[in-house]
Every structure is written in C-alpha cells, then in structure tokens.
Write an enzyme that holds these catalytic residues in place. Structure first.
Site, mmCIF file in Angstrom:
data_model
loop_
_atom_site.group_PDB
_atom_site.id
_atom_site.type_symbol
_atom_site.label_atom_id
_atom_site.label_comp_id
_atom_site.label_asym_id
_atom_site.label_seq_id
_atom_site.Cartn_x
_atom_site.Cartn_y
_atom_site.Cartn_z
ATOM 1 N N ASN A 9 49.028 22.126 11.064
ATOM 2 C CA ASN A 9 48.009 22.117 10.017
ATOM 3 C C ASN A 9 47.278 20.771 10.029
ATOM 4 O OD1 ASN A 9 50.193 20.621 9.094
ATOM 5 N ND2 ASN A 9 49.840 21.155 6.973
ATOM 6 N N PRO A 10 46.219 20.579 9.211
ATOM 7 C CA PRO A 10 45.406 19.358 9.309
ATOM 8 C C PRO A 10 46.138 18.044 9.085
ATOM 9 C CG PRO A 10 44.150 21.048 8.196
ATOM 10 C CD PRO A 10 45.542 21.602 8.382
ATOM 11 N N CYS A 11 47.257 18.001 8.384
ATOM 12 C CA CYS A 11 48.005 16.743 8.227
ATOM 13 C C CYS A 11 49.188 16.692 9.234
ATOM 14 C CB CYS A 11 48.503 16.629 6.783
ATOM 15 S SG CYS A 11 47.155 16.593 5.578
ATOM 16 N N GLU A 53 52.096 18.050 9.735
ATOM 17 C CA GLU A 53 53.533 18.199 9.404
ATOM 18 C C GLU A 53 54.035 19.623 9.522
ATOM 19 O OE1 GLU A 53 51.736 19.624 5.675
ATOM 20 O OE2 GLU A 53 51.318 17.969 7.016
#
Length: 750
Positions: A269-271, A273
């Site tokens: 996902n965008p972060c 994790e």
C-alpha cells in the site's frame, strides 16, 4: 471519554456527518455508535442467534475509551451509504495498453471511494522495446506512472478525498536507473510514493561488489548488467536528496506470502507496511498502548490482561469489517475474502515508554517492543483460531503455508501502519514512532500565543516544580529538551525526540516490532540535515541485516520547499517577520514607480488590453481591460491579480506562464487566425514576451524566488524543518512512511 480540542477539530472536519447545508449533525459518541453498530451487524451472518447488541457495546466501548480505533475509512464510512471501509488496495499492471488503462480506471474508482492504491510497474517492458503488435516502441514504466499520476490528480480535482499511490519497480528492471531518479524534482509524479524492490541476490552483489543482471520482463532474459554497488549508491543518493525512493525487500515479502499459489507479492500500500497480492485490500486498526498501562508497586507497566482482551476484541472487529465492507470492485471483494487478511497495529508506543520512564533509544525499549508485538500477534492468532472454529477458516487456508492443524480465520493478523490522524483523535504518539516535538507554539489570529505541550512532559515538569511558559518557549525553539542543561539529566535522557535518536536505534526499534508482525512495519528513519550519504547507506545495510521488510528515510530539510517551523516566536523589539502566521509568503509591496508596456490582443469576444509592469527586481504587476465588445472582465482581472501577487512573491515567471499558457476558451478557439486560445493564454504570452525582452536587454536580473520565512524563526541547525500543511498551514511531520499534519489531520497518503 476525554477528547482533546485538537481531536475534536479533526473529527469535525473529517469524520462527523454533515447535512446538505454543511452543518454537523453527528456527535463524537454518535460516530462511535454508528461504526460499532455497522461492524457488529455481520455477527448475524455467522450465528443467527448472535447477541449483536452486546458486540456493539463492546466495540463502542473500545472506541469511546480510545483503546482501539479502526482505520480512517471505517470511521468515515461505516453505517453510511458509501460503506467503503478499507484503507488501501493493490492493483496489477500488466504489459498491455488495455490492462494499463483498466488499472487506471480501477484506481480512479478506488480513489473516488477514499482508498489508496499500490502498483508494481515491473511487468512493463522497458523504454525503447519493440511492440510487435504495432511495430512501435514501448514508452516504459515511468511514462505510464505519469499517466497514473495525472489520473489521480483529475480525481482529486473532482473534489473527492485525495488519492495516494505507491509505485514499485524491481531492482533488475532495465529502466531502474531512470526510476530511481524520477522524483528528483519534487513536483514530478507527486501523487506517488516510490520504492525500489530489492532482491536478496542484489544485496549479495552489493556486499560482494559485483555486477548483477537486468531482466527484460517481457522476454524474461538478461539484457545487460549493472554494478550493484553503483546502483545502491544511486538509491542512497536519491533518498538522501529528498527522501525518495524508499526500499522494500521483495524476497522477504514473498517469504511470508501465505498463499504463494496465488502469485507473487509485487507491491504494498502507499505507506509500505502492507504487502498485498493483486486485488487484496488492507483492513487496519490500532491499539492505543497508552491505554494499556497500569500502576503497580510504585511503577507503571503494561496491563497484559487488558491488552490481551483488547486484542481479542480488535481481531473480532477487523474480521467483521471484511464482511461489512462495500468494496469498490467486485474482484477486490472476492480476493479479499479469499485470505481475509487483517492488520492490527499499535499507536502510543513512545508515550507509553515516557510513562514508564524508559528512553526510546535504549536496549530496554527495544526488548520491550519485541515483547509487546509478539504478545499482540500471539493473542491475535488465538482469537483468529477461535473465530475459525465458529465461522470457518479463510477459504484458501488449505493452500496456505500456515500450519494445517490449526485453522485460522485470517491469513495475517498484524501490521503496523501510520496512525497520524488516529493518534490525534486518541491524543497519543503515532504508531511506533518517537515523539517528534514536545512543545509547539501556535499563533492565534488575535495575535496571542498558545503553547501546546506534550501532556506527559507537562505533568512531569509540574510534578518537579519546573514548568514555566518561558521554559516551554525555549523547548519549542530548540525542538528538544536534550540540550537544556538546567533540566535534570534523567528527564533529558527519557524525553528524547525523533532527532535525538540515532538512525541505528530507529532501525533497531523497527526491526524489534517487525519480529512480531505478520506483515510489515511502517516507520520513518529521521536524519539530521547534516547526515551524510554514508549514514543513509549504513541504515539500509543495517535494515537488511536485522530483517526489516522495507525502509523509509527522511533527512531533515532535504526538500527544497521546506521551511523552519519549530522555534522562537517574535520577541519584543524585533521587527515583524516578512511572513505571517503559518509561514506563508507575503508579496513585496508594489513599487511607487514602474516601467511597462500595454498590448492589445484580439480574443474571441473582442479586444483585451494587457499591461505588464516591471521594476529593477522583475515583473511586478499585470492588469487587464476589455474593449467595448465585452468579454469576461472579472475573470481576466482575477487572473491578472493572482499573477501579480505570484510575481511579487518571487515565483518564477516560467512557472506562472506554464500554468496559464494553453488554457482554451470556446469563444476564442472557434475563430480561426487568433494568436491566443483564451484570455489567460494571452496574459501568459504577454508576461513571457516582456520577461524575455528585458532579460535579453539586461535591464534586470532574473528574479530569484524569495525565501519563505516563517513567523516562528529558529536557528539553522534546529531540528524542526519540514513542509507546511497545504490545508491549514501548520507543520507537517515525516513519520510512518508518510507525511501528516497533527493540527488538522491532513495526510499525504490519504
């Protein structure tokens, strides 16, 4: 329940229901009741006699007491018509025009629903490759990333919640060098976080100082080689420059891929994790560790019984989210329910250490972090197994790598995600990050100052009789208590901030939590501005050695648009700062005497008269008049006024011209032979013409951008450099692999 004023502001702005007039119609308790009822309802799907009301009360209590909060989409949308509860999704990008644009369409639908998206562009053939079906050449993954970026921008412009993307490219892709540098300009591809997918083979080549192969994803054959250490240094240099790209270790993601029969994990996902298979979603929630403490024998420690009970209820909650969710795509609904992955994480870790008197950068904290996360995952698995006995294991359990003698309801249990906005609501530190700053001074509109102090530090100082506004202002200026020698040594040792902590301890803490986490840990390693490239390289190497799945770093002040923000406020006798509250730029005054030209331009509805004035510092004023035939005088005047303000604020002429040039007006483009496409286009051409003529004549030097100067000035070596929030103007913090504002809840990651 005690909600801070800051939390209430964020809830009112982003979460509470409003009517068609924009008036808030929901209380905070009402929000938690709405969410609890919606998430408890799926109990009936598995047991017609389930006591849904009891489950609802349990869920409500957890949220009301700020012991557990689900991810933002669940708080926003549960019990409402949209009903989209997932934070992020991963979409596949296959190597055909049809598949690429199908992915763009799907991403737009996800962004419209409030979710973020992750992509791997590693399947796309490299730039310059032959396309057999058309006889043309491929434009490569980076060109298509720009198309995805533009589509995201269009969705954002449509007025919906901002979209966020993760773009990943394998280290062995032939276009890897271009990818590493594709965000060297901070204004390029700015709706993406990017990460390089490293392999164990590549890292071995780095250690051995040898070459490695680049593989054409279309032919699966090696096409050339690169020197591994040189490429590694290129990644380090880019990250040192502005924090991107990050890195992820692909082989480690796939080592923990619970259903390898369904394909490889290519993206997160965008972060960074939550590693996911294509079309999987992340359904996340976080336990507030600060609420899991108790006093015992004169000291503060974890209440393991309470933590275990909270984990049990949180796993139940997140499993229900999967059933209550209204997914944006049918494929996502189907694939998510095949593995039923959940991501239970934590927040308030740093605050918990403060309460216990344990320094974040200590071996004791590292050991305790590992113990806490192992405990959460073990208790979470126990509850997932208990749910499996009642509801059945996840459908692909038989194909999974999990022990077959213990059916599990959920393929994964734990993830540590950024909790920027959630931690504001819970009034605690974010995720497993250290405290960034202990004291902030906010300048209120009537000119007064409001001092905001970390409540744990404030309580400790008051207990010792040390608290004063003067001391708080000094801490705000310094950004840390570490160098305030009149404070007791034991207090300075415990109350460390992000920039007091060595990069080694940042990584060691991330690795400690990773040992007990099914998925991955989102964390930012904060470097001081003076950090060398070698320091970044050491962190990457250490992260690889300690078993991390990815790393995001940020070197303080490394982005060109950053300004200082944590520091002293104006003192008596000092001149007023050039910039007002929140560090915004004030245009220089209009000069008393200017030189200029007035040009008549024929437009679709008559004549437009454009005046461009300048002084010895450059163009300083633009204004317009329309002829008798009419036109759009108010819009032309507005365009000219905004251009004037921008020019006197030091913006580059080329940037202003680029924004205005080419705008099309139907009344103009319908008439052949006109030299402009609209009034803004005509204004742009007039500005550009004057600029080029005067620069060539040498009548002024090209205007240099004015430096942004915040009201709260600070020394050059202070640790508070960062962006200002585009929504409220307050500081932004780099944490959890993302950028967020602790004032209004803005997050670059959605």
């Amino acid at each position: 329940m005690t909600i801070s004023q800051n939390a209430l502001t964020v809830l009112q702005k982003r979460y509470l229901i409003r009517n068609e007039k924009g008036e808030i119609t929901e209380t905070v308790d009402g929000l938690f009741h709405r969410v609890a009822a919606a998430i408890a309802a799926p109990d009936k799907l598995h047991d017609a006699k389930a006591d849904v009301k009891k489950t609802e009360e349990t869920f409500f209590h957890m949220m009301q007491e700020l012991e557990f909060l689900p991810n933002s989409p669940t708080l926003m949308n549960a019990g409402r018509p949209l009903g989209q509860l997932s934070a992020c999704f991963v979409l596949p990008v296959a190597d055909s025009m049809e598949d690429i644009f199908e992915a763009i369409k799907q991403a737009a639908l996800i962004h419209k629903s409030g979710g973020g998206t992750g992509f791997s562009f590693s399947r796309l053939r490299p730039q310059g490759s032959t396309v057999n079906s058309t006889g043309g050449v491929a434009s490569g993954p980076i060109s298509f990333m720009k198309v995805f970026n533009m589509a995201t921008e269009a969705v954002k412009q449509g007025g919906t919640r901002r979209g966020a993307n993760m773009g990943i490219l394998r280290i062995d892709h032939p276009d890897i060098l271009d990818f590493i540098d594709c965000k060297a300009n901070n204004n390029e591809i700015n709706n993406f976080n990017i990460s390089v997918g490293l392999t164990e083979k590549f890292m071995e080549a780095v250690e051995k100082d040898t070459d490695y192969d680049l593989i054409d994803p279309h032919t699966k054959k090696a096409v050339s080689t690169l020197h591994a250490r040189t490429v590694f240094d290129r990644i380090v240099d880019a990250a040192w420059r502005n924090g991107e790209p990050g890195i992820i270790f692909l082989d480690r993601l796939n080592r923990d891929n619970i259903v390898p029969s369904q394909g490889e994990i290519e993206s997160t996902n965008p972060c960074g994790e939550q590693p996911l298979l294509p079309y999987e979603s992340c359904n996340l929630g976080s336990i507030n560790l600060l609420k899991m403490l108790k006093a015992a024998d004169g000291k503060t420690e974890f209440d393991w019984d309470k933590l275990g009970a909270t984990v049990k209820n949180a796993v139940h909650f997140l499993d229900n989210v999967i059933d209550a969710n209204q997914y944006p795509l049918e494929n996502i609904d189907r694939v998510t329910k095949q593995t039923r992955k959940i991501g239970l994480g934590v927040m308030g870790w740093a605050d918990s250490l403060l309460q216990m008197g344990i320094p974040y950068n200590s071996d004791e904290a590292i050991a305790l972090g590992e113990k806490v996360m192992n405990f959460i995952t073990e208790r979470g698995r126990e509850e997932s197994a208990a749910l499996a006995e009642k509801r059945g294991a996840f459908p692909l359990f038989a194909e999974s790598i999990l022990p077959q003698d213990k059916p599990m309801r959920n393929g994964t249990i734990t993830t540590i995600a950024p909790t920027g906005t959630l931690s504001i609501i819970a009034n605690c530190s974010s995720g497993v990050e250290p405290v960034f700053g202990y004291v902030y001074i906010r300048n209120i509109m009537d000119g007064t100052e409001m001092i905001e102090v970390n409540p744990i530090l404030k309580a400790e100082l008051e207990k010792r009789g040390l608290y004063s506004d003067e001391l708080m202002k000094r801490i705000a200026k310094e950004g840390t208590v570490a160098h305030i020698e009149e404070l007791p040594e034991d207090l300075r040792r415990v109350f460390v901030s992000a920039h007091d902590i060595s990069p080694e301890y940042h990584i060691r803490m991330q690795a400690a939590f990773q040992k007990g986490t099914d998925n991955a840990v989102s964390k930012t390693v904060n470097f001081s501005n003076s950090a060398a490239r070698e320091d970044v390289a050491s962190v990457y190497t250490l992260a690889f050695r300690l078993g991390c799945k990815g790393v995001t770093i940020y070197r303080d002040g490394s982005r060109a648009e950053q300004v200082l923000n944590i520091g002293q406020v104006k003192k008596e006798g000092q001149p007023e700062a050039k910039a007002p509250e929140h560090g915004r730029i004030v245009p220089r005054p209009r000069p008393d005497t200017v030189i200029g030209i007035t040009e008549r331009v024929k437009i679709g509805c008559g004549n437009l008269y454009i005046t461009v004035n300048y002084d010895d510092q450059g163009i300083c004023e633009v204004f317009t008049n329309t002829g008798k035939a009419g036109g759009c005088p108010s819009q032309s005047e507005a365009t000219a006024r905004l251009a004037s303000i921008a020019l006197r604020s030091g913006m580059e002429v080329e940037s202003i011209v680029d924004q205005l040039r080419g705008i099309r007006c139907p009344s103009t483009i319908r008439q052949p032979g006109l030299k402009c496409t609209s009034c803004p286009d005509a204004i742009a051409k007039a500005i550009e013409r004057v600029y080029k003529e005067q620069v060539q004549l040498g009548k002024w030097s090209a205007p240099a951008p004015l430096k942004q100067k915040p009201m709260r000035e600070t020394a050059d070596d202070a640790p508070g450099k960062m962006h200002f929030c585009p929504e409220c103007g307050e500081k932004l913090e780099h944490e959890g692999g993302c950028v967020m504002c602790r004032q209004c809840g803005y997050s670059r990651c959605g």
